[in-house]
Scaffold this motif. Structure first.
Motif, PDB file in Angstrom:
ATOM      1  N   ASP A   1       0.827  -1.212   0.000  1.00 36.95           N
ATOM      2  CA  ASP A   1       0.000   0.000   0.000  1.00 36.95           C
ATOM      3  C   ASP A   1       0.860   1.260   0.000  1.00 36.95           C
ATOM      4  N   GLN A   2       1.933   1.255   0.783  1.00 36.67           N
ATOM      5  CA  GLN A   2       2.788   2.438   0.859  1.00 36.67           C
ATOM      6  C   GLN A   2       3.596   2.636  -0.424  1.00 36.67           C
ATOM      7  N   VAL A   3       4.123   1.537  -0.990  1.00 43.31           N
ATOM      8  CA  VAL A   3       4.902   1.655  -2.221  1.00 43.31           C
ATOM      9  C   VAL A   3       4.006   2.093  -3.378  1.00 43.31           C
ATOM     10  N   LYS A   4       2.796   1.560  -3.449  1.00 44.53           N
ATOM     11  CA  LYS A   4       1.878   1.912  -4.540  1.00 44.53           C
ATOM     12  C   LYS A   4       1.540   3.391  -4.552  1.00 44.53           C
ATOM     13  N   ALA A   5       1.585   4.021  -3.371  1.00 46.19           N
ATOM     14  CA  ALA A   5       1.238   5.437  -3.286  1.00 46.19           C
ATOM     15  C   ALA A   5       2.223   6.323  -4.043  1.00 46.19           C
ATOM     16  N   VAL A   6       3.381   5.767  -4.434  1.00 44.73           N
ATOM     17  CA  VAL A   6       4.396   6.522  -5.173  1.00 44.73           C
ATOM     18  C   VAL A   6       4.068   6.567  -6.669  1.00 44.73           C
ATOM     19  N   GLN A   7       2.981   5.954  -7.087  1.00 42.55           N
ATOM     20  CA  GLN A   7       2.552   5.949  -8.490  1.00 42.55           C
ATOM     21  C   GLN A   7       3.521   5.156  -9.371  1.00 42.55           C
ATOM     22  N   LEU A   8       3.481   3.843  -9.201  1.00 42.36           N
ATOM     23  CA  LEU A   8       4.363   2.941  -9.942  1.00 42.36           C
ATOM     24  C   LEU A   8       3.780   2.610 -11.308  1.00 42.36           C
ATOM     25  N   ASP A   9       4.667   2.208 -12.205  1.00 39.20           N
ATOM     26  CA  ASP A   9       4.240   1.707 -13.504  1.00 39.20           C
ATOM     27  C   ASP A   9       4.073   0.196 -13.491  1.00 39.20           C
ATOM     28  N   ASP A  10       4.746  -0.478 -12.553  1.00 37.17           N
ATOM     29  CA  ASP A  10       4.608  -1.933 -12.435  1.00 37.17           C
ATOM     30  C   ASP A  10       5.117  -2.365 -11.068  1.00 37.17           C
ATOM     31  N   MET A  11       4.550  -3.454 -10.555  1.00 33.38           N
ATOM     32  CA  MET A  11       4.980  -4.005  -9.274  1.00 33.38           C
ATOM     33  C   MET A  11       4.998  -5.524  -9.376  1.00 33.38           C
ATOM     34  N   VAL A  12       6.072  -6.112  -8.853  1.00 31.32           N
ATOM     35  CA  VAL A  12       6.221  -7.566  -8.845  1.00 31.32           C
ATOM     36  C   VAL A  12       6.510  -8.002  -7.416  1.00 31.32           C
ATOM     37  N   THR A  13       5.721  -8.939  -6.915  1.00 31.30           N
ATOM     38  CA  THR A  13       5.966  -9.502  -5.589  1.00 31.30           C
ATOM     39  C   THR A  13       6.519 -10.909  -5.754  1.00 31.30           C
ATOM     40  N   ILE A  14       7.675 -11.154  -5.148  1.00 29.39           N
ATOM     41  CA  ILE A  14       8.320 -12.465  -5.215  1.00 29.39           C
ATOM     42  C   ILE A  14       7.822 -13.301  -4.049  1.00 29.39           C
ATOM     43  N   VAL A  15       7.167 -14.397  -4.347  1.00 26.93           N
ATOM     44  CA  VAL A  15       6.599 -15.256  -3.315  1.00 26.93           C
ATOM     45  C   VAL A  15       7.250 -16.635  -3.375  1.00 26.93           C
ATOM     46  N   GLY A  16       7.175 -17.338  -2.260  1.00 23.36           N
ATOM     47  CA  GLY A  16       7.741 -18.679  -2.192  1.00 23.36           C
ATOM     48  C   GLY A  16       6.896 -19.525  -1.273  1.00 23.36           C
ATOM     49  N   PHE A  17       7.326 -19.666  -0.005  1.00 22.18           N
ATOM     50  CA  PHE A  17       6.534 -20.390   0.978  1.00 22.18           C
ATOM     51  C   PHE A  17       5.172 -19.696   1.140  1.00 22.18           C
ATOM     52  N   GLY A  18       4.117 -20.489   1.138  1.00 24.76           N
ATOM     53  CA  GLY A  18       2.774 -19.934   1.314  1.00 24.76           C
ATOM     54  C   GLY A  18       2.332 -19.026   0.200  1.00 24.76           C
ATOM     55  N   ALA A  19       2.845 -19.256  -1.015  1.00 18.81           N
ATOM     56  CA  ALA A  19       2.565 -18.348  -2.136  1.00 18.81           C
ATOM     57  C   ALA A  19       1.072 -18.171  -2.381  1.00 18.81           C
ATOM     58  N   ASP A  20       0.307 -19.250  -2.348  1.00 19.40           N
ATOM     59  CA  ASP A  20      -1.126 -19.172  -2.643  1.00 19.40           C
ATOM     60  C   ASP A  20      -1.850 -18.251  -1.668  1.00 19.40           C
ATOM     61  N   LYS A  21      -1.473 -18.342  -0.389  1.00 18.79           N
ATOM     62  CA  LYS A  21      -2.137 -17.515   0.614  1.00 18.79           C
ATOM     63  C   LYS A  21      -1.771 -16.048   0.464  1.00 18.79           C
ATOM     64  N   VAL A  22      -0.517 -15.782   0.096  1.00 17.59           N
ATOM     65  CA  VAL A  22      -0.109 -14.394  -0.120  1.00 17.59           C
ATOM     66  C   VAL A  22      -0.856 -13.810  -1.312  1.00 17.59           C
ATOM     67  N   VAL A  23      -0.922 -14.552  -2.403  1.00 18.30           N
ATOM     68  CA  VAL A  23      -1.641 -14.085  -3.589  1.00 18.30           C
ATOM     69  C   VAL A  23      -3.113 -13.834  -3.261  1.00 18.30           C
ATOM     70  N   GLU A  24      -3.693 -14.710  -2.467  1.00 19.57           N
ATOM     71  CA  GLU A  24      -5.100 -14.568  -2.083  1.00 19.57           C
ATOM     72  C   GLU A  24      -5.320 -13.283  -1.290  1.00 19.57           C
ATOM     73  N   LYS A  25      -4.398 -12.981  -0.380  1.00 25.13           N
ATOM     74  CA  LYS A  25      -4.537 -11.790   0.463  1.00 25.13           C
ATOM     75  C   LYS A  25      -4.339 -10.507  -0.332  1.00 25.13           C
ATOM     76  N   ILE A  26      -3.325 -10.485  -1.181  1.00 26.95           N
ATOM     77  CA  ILE A  26      -2.965  -9.264  -1.890  1.00 26.95           C
ATOM     78  C   ILE A  26      -3.872  -9.029  -3.090  1.00 26.95           C
ATOM     79  N   GLY A  27      -4.322 -10.105  -3.721  1.00 26.78           N
ATOM     80  CA  GLY A  27      -5.218  -9.979  -4.869  1.00 26.78           C
ATOM     81  C   GLY A  27      -4.532  -9.369  -6.076  1.00 26.78           C
ATOM     82  N   ASP A  28      -5.194  -8.450  -6.742  1.00 24.17           N
ATOM     83  CA  ASP A  28      -4.669  -7.890  -7.987  1.00 24.17           C
ATOM     84  C   ASP A  28      -3.845  -6.622  -7.763  1.00 24.17           C
TER      85      ASP A  28
END
Length: 457
Positions: free
Chosen positions: A39-66
């Protein structure tokens, strides 16, 4: 304008948390720590964001969504290897990439913006977010040259006596020229005791190529706190709680005891609200002006109107009108809709019910699955009997009705407008408008019978 990208490192398991819950999903003020970062990084008006996930990836994706794109790091081979996973999305793009750890929820968007601005103004290939601490033991030291450019980062165990005196430390957050980052990552080696690829090695690689490496010093060490265990989690909770409470107080909210008041990050509070100690306000709650909340009150996902007073009570997922008085010791359960100038007193429970303006349920009652009109008085001990063990049924009480004490309204049933229900009645049939309904056994007095009972004993 320079394009801006972000890589969020959220693939580590976090073994020091000693938890089955994936580390970056541990909540800080009710929100997963990685969500705070995004939320804080997005406030800087990014052109793209990539989150690197590993352990528990499905749950992180579910929480963060799009809110972000995702790449899975199948093997956890270090921070440098983690950033490399974003290459398929960011490689070859012109612009600036910020790399942030998903366990640093306290860094603000203002700090991220200042870091970006500094990096781009300096024309650096890499910029390190740094801070100064009184006791830097265990932290990597940032060594600058005479012109203020960063020469290298020295880990504590490798630092000389002179370098150990340096109080400026690496926070683990960086800005890079995007193309330079992925070119340098190809040269990072895993020739170390852990056999991992470390992102800080990119700094040395860029310096060896005589590229400019800068550092941006933030004065607030608390912001840069990384959460690796439950102790740090509690510290982050305290820092964010203080930050949120101070924001509300500066906006005109009176919080009598900020140390003992918990307000979630998504709560909206208008001016001149008074909050007493022991209050917890969570979710997407909104509290209108001149309301008074607490002491010892818990509110979650509620809309609370102007001049409403709620004391020693719990309210969840409900709409509460203006000038309402609730408590002490009331429970407003989900899907309640309470009109203006309503009174809900001690030990009253309201569930999935509407109460019209100026109605009163003063004490010791259960109102569940009910549609209550305006100016209705519900006496002590009244129960809307809504459940037959399988299905729920509706009780309707129309405007201006009066329900006597200790009445049972067996749903489905309607009490008509302006009607009276006598105290102690069990109502199983509809009560017509402007009627008196009495549904109780006729009283019988057996004179002298009490003495027989006493003699029997």
């Amino acid at each position: 304008m320079v394009k801006r990208y972000a890589v969020i490192l959220a693939a580590g398991q976090g073994t020091r948390m000693k938890s089955k819950l994936y580390k970056v999903l541990h909540p800080v003020m009710g929100r997963p720590m990685v969500q705070h970062v995004i939320d804080q990084v997005k406030a800087v008006q990014l052109d793209d964001m990539v989150t690197i996930v590993g352990f528990g990836a499905d749950k992180v994706v579910e929480k963060i969504g799009d809110a972000s794109k995702f790449v899975v790091q199948e093997e956890q081979l270090g921070t440098g290897h983690a950033v490399q996973q974003a290459e398929e999305i960011l490689n070859g793009k012109d612009g600036t990439t910020i790399v942030v750890c998903g366990d640093t929820p306290l860094i603000t968007d203002e700090t991220y913006q200042a870091l970006f601005n500094h990096h781009e103004k300096e024309g650096a290939k890499a910029t390190i977010l740094t801070t100064e601490v009184l006791n830097p033991t265990g932290y990597g030291r940032v060594i600058r040259n005479e012109s203020g450019e960063v020469e290298r980062i020295v880990e504590h165990k490798d630092a000389s006596v002179q370098e150990l005196r340096v109080n400026e430390i690496n926070t683990g957050t960086y800005c890079f020229d995007n193309k330079a980052l992925f070119e340098a990552l190809k040269e990072v080696s895993n020739d170390n005791a852990q056999g991992e690829y470390y992102l800080p090695d990119v700094i040395e690689i860029l310096r060896n190529k005589r590229e400019k490496v800068s550092a941006f010093l933030t004065p607030n060490f608390e912001e840069t706190l990384g959460i690796n265990d439950r102790v740090a989690l509690a510290q982050a909770e305290q820092v964010m709680k203080k930050r949120i409470n101070e924001k509300h107080m500066r906006n005109g909210v009176t919080i009598i005891d900020p140390d003992n008041t918990y307000i979630g990050p998504d709560v909206t509070i208008e001016q001149d609200v008074l909050i007493h100690p022991g209050t917890i306000i969570n979710g997407e709650s909104t509290i209108k002006t001149n309301a008074e909340i607490g002491p010892h009150t818990e509110i979650s996902n509620c809309m609370i109107g102007e001049e409403t007073v709620i004391k020693q009570s719990v309210a969840n997922d409900s709409q509460i009108g203006d000038r309402v008085k609730i408590g002490p010791f009331a429970h407003i359960r989900p899907e309640a809709s309470i009109g203006n100038e309503v009174k809900i007193g001690n030990f009253v429970e309201v569930k999935k019910s509407s109460l019209g303006d100026k109605s009163k349920v003063s004490h010791l009652s259960y109102i569940g699955d009910a549609d209550v009109g305006s100016n209705v008085n519900i006496g002590c001990g009244t129960i809307t009997v809504n459940y037959d063990g399988k299905n729920k049924f509706l009780t309707t009480i129309e405007d201006d009705a009066f329900i006597g004490c200790n009445s049972n309204l067996i749903a489905p049933v309607t009490v008509g407008k302006g009607s009276y229900v006598a105290a102690g009645s069990t109502i199983t049939k509809n009560v017509p408008e402007d009627s008196l309904s009495v549904a109780r056994a006729r009283q019988t007095n057996k004179e002298g019978y009490a003495s027989k009972i006493k003699n029997r004993k």
